[in-house]
Design an enzyme around this catalytic site. Sequence first.
Site, PDB file in Angstrom:
ATOM      1  CE  LYS A  14      -2.368  -1.026   3.764  1.00 58.07           C
ATOM      2  NZ  LYS A  14      -1.824  -2.336   4.162  1.00 58.07           N
ATOM      3  NE  ARG A  89      -4.086  -1.230  10.441  1.00 64.39           N
ATOM      4  CZ  ARG A  89      -3.112  -0.710   9.690  1.00 64.39           C
ATOM      5  NH1 ARG A  89      -3.298   0.430   9.052  1.00 64.39           N
ATOM      6  NH2 ARG A  89      -1.973  -1.338   9.584  1.00 64.39           N
ATOM      7  NE  ARG A 128       7.104  -2.845   6.113  1.00 65.89           N
ATOM      8  CZ  ARG A 128       5.790  -2.623   6.008  1.00 65.89           C
ATOM      9  NH1 ARG A 128       5.257  -2.258   4.858  1.00 65.89           N
ATOM     10  NH2 ARG A 128       5.001  -2.771   7.031  1.00 65.89           N
ATOM     11  NE  ARG A 134       6.511   0.410  10.316  1.00 67.66           N
ATOM     12  CZ  ARG A 134       5.420   0.238   9.573  1.00 67.66           C
ATOM     13  NH1 ARG A 134       5.313   0.861   8.413  1.00 67.66           N
ATOM     14  NH2 ARG A 134       4.457  -0.543   9.982  1.00 67.66           N
ATOM     15  NE  ARG A 146       2.138  -4.464  11.586  1.00 68.33           N
ATOM     16  CZ  ARG A 146       3.143  -4.065  10.829  1.00 68.33           C
ATOM     17  NH1 ARG A 146       4.365  -4.452  11.089  1.00 68.33           N
ATOM     18  NH2 ARG A 146       2.925  -3.277   9.817  1.00 68.33           N
TER      19      ARG A 146
END
Length: 190
Positions: A14, A89, A128, A134, A146
């Site tokens: 996204k 969400r 990632r 992060r 998640r």
Amino acid sequence: MTNFVLFGPPGSGKGTQSEKLIAQYGLIHLSTGDLLRKEIKNGTPLGKEAESLMQKGQLVPDEVVIGMIAGALDSNLNANGFLFDGFPRTVAQAKALDNLLTLKKTHIKAVLFLQVDEDELIARLVKRGETSGRADDADPAVQRKRQDVYKNETLPVADYYENFDKVQRIDGEGSIDEIFERLKSVVETV
Ligand code: ADP
């Protein structure tokens, strides 16, 4: 005003595709993840509340993100349109967004739903985690959390928009440019 929701699980691309879509169509990018990370960086009370939830892979309360989005809509009154990324969400967020947009005499044109196979998602998130800096990306247990939160709380948002016939499913695998071409052809035909 033409507004879109870019929808999909964590790791579906996204953020990457948002950058390309806003450049192509002059939309304002509203990413609740980015807005929350900004609050954390600035050390605001909202950021402090959000930080521990985000680190655990849990959602920030609906009223907090809805308030942020309401503020962002009000500070961009002359926008061409918005691209919502990582929001809504939950179904409660989707309903609140509909109400906010109705007040502004506009609506969601389409929900662009990126379809990516689960194994591919995990592989992308591991990669990632090595580079993004992060904390919520680096920990496999948080990543699983998640994905669970996505399935239980966020996937019902697609059903909600399905009731209004707004969901456009797009193959989210392939090169960044291939996926972008698919998104463009949907944006230009809906
Ligand atoms: P990703 O793009 O990897 O799915 P985001 O950057 O969108 O992640 O979000 C990171 C974290 O920020 C989420 O795991 C959640 O804790 C919080 N967050 C972001 N958007 C929302 C939202 N709309 N509602 C609740 N929490 C959110």
